[in-house]
Design a protein around this motif. Structure first.
Motif, PDB file in Angstrom:
ATOM      1  N   HIS A 147       0.834  -1.200   0.000  1.00 28.32           N
ATOM      2  CA  HIS A 147       0.000   0.000   0.000  1.00 28.32           C
ATOM      3  C   HIS A 147       0.874   1.257   0.000  1.00 28.32           C
ATOM      4  O   HIS A 147       0.559   2.241  -0.684  1.00 28.32           O
ATOM      5  CB  HIS A 147      -0.949   0.009   1.194  1.00 28.32           C
ATOM      6  CG  HIS A 147      -2.068  -0.965   1.054  1.00 28.32           C
ATOM      7  ND1 HIS A 147      -2.803  -1.411   2.121  1.00 28.32           N
ATOM      8  CD2 HIS A 147      -2.583  -1.595  -0.029  1.00 28.32           C
ATOM      9  CE1 HIS A 147      -3.721  -2.259   1.706  1.00 28.32           C
ATOM     10  NE2 HIS A 147      -3.603  -2.392   0.400  1.00 28.32           N
ATOM     11  N   GLU A 182       2.157   1.622  -3.422  1.00 31.58           N
ATOM     12  CA  GLU A 182       1.072   2.065  -4.295  1.00 31.58           C
ATOM     13  C   GLU A 182       0.886   3.580  -4.199  1.00 31.58           C
ATOM     14  O   GLU A 182       0.691   4.259  -5.206  1.00 31.58           O
ATOM     15  CB  GLU A 182      -0.218   1.339  -3.890  1.00 31.58           C
ATOM     16  CG  GLU A 182      -1.386   1.573  -4.810  1.00 31.58           C
ATOM     17  CD  GLU A 182      -2.608   0.774  -4.381  1.00 31.58           C
ATOM     18  OE1 GLU A 182      -3.725   1.315  -4.546  1.00 31.58           O
ATOM     19  OE2 GLU A 182      -2.452  -0.362  -3.884  1.00 31.58           O
ATOM     20  N   TYR A 222      -5.194   6.749  -2.096  1.00 31.82           N
ATOM     21  CA  TYR A 222      -6.287   5.908  -1.609  1.00 31.82           C
ATOM     22  C   TYR A 222      -5.985   4.492  -2.067  1.00 31.82           C
ATOM     23  O   TYR A 222      -5.810   4.250  -3.255  1.00 31.82           O
ATOM     24  CB  TYR A 222      -7.630   6.395  -2.148  1.00 31.82           C
ATOM     25  CG  TYR A 222      -8.087   7.669  -1.482  1.00 31.82           C
ATOM     26  CD1 TYR A 222      -8.913   7.633  -0.370  1.00 31.82           C
ATOM     27  CD2 TYR A 222      -7.670   8.904  -1.953  1.00 31.82           C
ATOM     28  CE1 TYR A 222      -9.316   8.795   0.261  1.00 31.82           C
ATOM     29  CE2 TYR A 222      -8.062  10.078  -1.332  1.00 31.82           C
ATOM     30  CZ  TYR A 222      -8.889  10.015  -0.232  1.00 31.82           C
ATOM     31  OH  TYR A 222      -9.283  11.173   0.391  1.00 31.82           O
ATOM     32  N   LYS A 224      -6.873   0.302  -2.047  1.00 30.45           N
ATOM     33  CA  LYS A 224      -8.006  -0.615  -1.973  1.00 30.45           C
ATOM     34  C   LYS A 224      -7.788  -1.607  -0.832  1.00 30.45           C
ATOM     35  O   LYS A 224      -6.744  -2.237  -0.735  1.00 30.45           O
ATOM     36  CB  LYS A 224      -8.161  -1.362  -3.292  1.00 30.45           C
ATOM     37  CG  LYS A 224      -9.434  -2.161  -3.389  1.00 30.45           C
ATOM     38  CD  LYS A 224      -9.649  -2.688  -4.777  1.00 30.45           C
ATOM     39  CE  LYS A 224     -11.009  -3.344  -4.850  1.00 30.45           C
ATOM     40  NZ  LYS A 224     -11.348  -3.721  -6.218  1.00 30.45           N
ATOM     41  N   LYS A 251     -13.523  -5.090  -1.492  1.00 30.30           N
ATOM     42  CA  LYS A 251     -14.349  -4.869  -2.673  1.00 30.30           C
ATOM     43  C   LYS A 251     -15.084  -3.530  -2.538  1.00 30.30           C
ATOM     44  O   LYS A 251     -15.945  -3.368  -1.684  1.00 30.30           O
ATOM     45  CB  LYS A 251     -15.347  -5.998  -2.839  1.00 30.30           C
ATOM     46  CG  LYS A 251     -16.103  -5.938  -4.127  1.00 30.30           C
ATOM     47  CD  LYS A 251     -16.968  -7.148  -4.347  1.00 30.30           C
ATOM     48  CE  LYS A 251     -17.663  -7.027  -5.687  1.00 30.30           C
ATOM     49  NZ  LYS A 251     -18.429  -8.211  -6.007  1.00 30.30           N
ATOM     50  N   GLY A 252     -14.695  -2.584  -3.365  1.00 31.51           N
ATOM     51  CA  GLY A 252     -15.301  -1.263  -3.343  1.00 31.51           C
ATOM     52  C   GLY A 252     -14.937  -0.415  -2.137  1.00 31.51           C
ATOM     53  O   GLY A 252     -15.527   0.628  -1.910  1.00 31.51           O
ATOM     54  N   GLU A 253     -13.943  -0.849  -1.346  1.00 31.84           N
ATOM     55  CA  GLU A 253     -13.530  -0.095  -0.159  1.00 31.84           C
ATOM     56  C   GLU A 253     -12.106   0.426  -0.343  1.00 31.84           C
ATOM     57  O   GLU A 253     -11.215  -0.321  -0.742  1.00 31.84           O
ATOM     58  CB  GLU A 253     -13.541  -0.991   1.078  1.00 31.84           C
ATOM     59  CG  GLU A 253     -14.915  -1.348   1.585  1.00 31.84           C
ATOM     60  CD  GLU A 253     -14.812  -2.116   2.886  1.00 31.84           C
ATOM     61  OE1 GLU A 253     -14.501  -1.493   3.920  1.00 31.84           O
ATOM     62  OE2 GLU A 253     -15.007  -3.343   2.848  1.00 31.84           O
ATOM     63  N   TYR A 254     -11.942   1.694  -0.017  1.00 32.62           N
ATOM     64  CA  TYR A 254     -10.637   2.331  -0.131  1.00 32.62           C
ATOM     65  C   TYR A 254     -10.300   3.044   1.170  1.00 32.62           C
ATOM     66  O   TYR A 254     -11.179   3.512   1.876  1.00 32.62           O
ATOM     67  CB  TYR A 254     -10.614   3.328  -1.292  1.00 32.62           C
ATOM     68  CG  TYR A 254     -10.722   2.642  -2.624  1.00 32.62           C
ATOM     69  CD1 TYR A 254      -9.597   2.302  -3.341  1.00 32.62           C
ATOM     70  CD2 TYR A 254     -11.972   2.304  -3.145  1.00 32.62           C
ATOM     71  CE1 TYR A 254      -9.693   1.643  -4.553  1.00 32.62           C
ATOM     72  CE2 TYR A 254     -12.084   1.652  -4.362  1.00 32.62           C
ATOM     73  CZ  TYR A 254     -10.947   1.321  -5.065  1.00 32.62           C
ATOM     74  OH  TYR A 254     -11.038   0.677  -6.261  1.00 32.62           O
ATOM     75  N   ARG A 255      -9.020   3.111   1.458  1.00 30.19           N
ATOM     76  CA  ARG A 255      -8.520   3.720   2.686  1.00 30.19           C
ATOM     77  C   ARG A 255      -7.567   4.846   2.314  1.00 30.19           C
ATOM     78  O   ARG A 255      -6.657   4.642   1.499  1.00 30.19           O
ATOM     79  CB  ARG A 255      -7.778   2.632   3.462  1.00 30.19           C
ATOM     80  CG  ARG A 255      -6.940   3.082   4.612  1.00 30.19           C
ATOM     81  CD  ARG A 255      -6.125   1.906   5.122  1.00 30.19           C
ATOM     82  NE  ARG A 255      -5.456   2.230   6.358  1.00 30.19           N
ATOM     83  CZ  ARG A 255      -4.641   1.405   6.998  1.00 30.19           C
ATOM     84  NH1 ARG A 255      -4.419   0.194   6.521  1.00 30.19           N
ATOM     85  NH2 ARG A 255      -4.065   1.767   8.103  1.00 30.19           N
TER      86      ARG A 255
END
Length: 144
Positions: A65, A68, A93, A95, A98-102
């Motif tokens: 992360h 990234e 941001y 991932k 599923k469909g969630e980002y931090r």
């Protein structure tokens, strides 16, 4: 006393904003150069400081992360120079499901001449929500 503290906060915020307006473009350019080199596959040395490694473990942040954010995030703060390196704070941001980002902040030092990036620390800005705007892009409150 509260009025004096509030005036000090406003002064510090205005001073910080003026500083960022002047110097943030330097950080943005340095980050973009590193990202271009990474996307081309050029050799870029990425080193994690002891502090960065410790915080990464304590805060349950995956190294992938952090990388990234380095590859696709963007500079939100210029944090000065130290010799040949430029310090910047990146936001990205990542991932986490599923469909969630931090949101993730990664503090780096960039030595463009040596094609080296030092990862100083990383944290989830939601842990300091009071310190950032709603998008975690701009600092709105400073610690005393």
């Amino acid at each position: 006393m509260a009025v004096v503290e509030r005036e000090l906060d406003v002064f510090r915020m205005e001073k910080h904003r003026a500083f960022q307006e002047r110097f943030l473009p330097l950080a943005e350019a340095a980050v973009e150069k590193i990202q271009e080199k990474l996307s081309r596959g050029d050799e870029v040395q990425i080193l994690v400081t002891n502090h960065g490694s410790l915080r990464e473990t304590e805060r349950c942040i995956a190294r992938r992360h952090i990388l990234e954010v380095l590859e696709s995030g963007y500079a939100i703060e210029y944090q000065g120079r130290c010799g040949r390196t430029m310090n910047a704070l990146l936001l990205g941001y990542v991932k986490i499901g599923k469909g969630e980002y931090r949101p993730l902040h990664v503090a780096v030092s960039i030595d463009e001449g040596a094609n080296t990036v030092y990862i100083k620390t990383a944290y989830d800005p939601r842990s300091r929500r009071w310190q950032w705007d709603e998008n975690f892009e701009r600092r709105i409150l400073f610690q005393q």
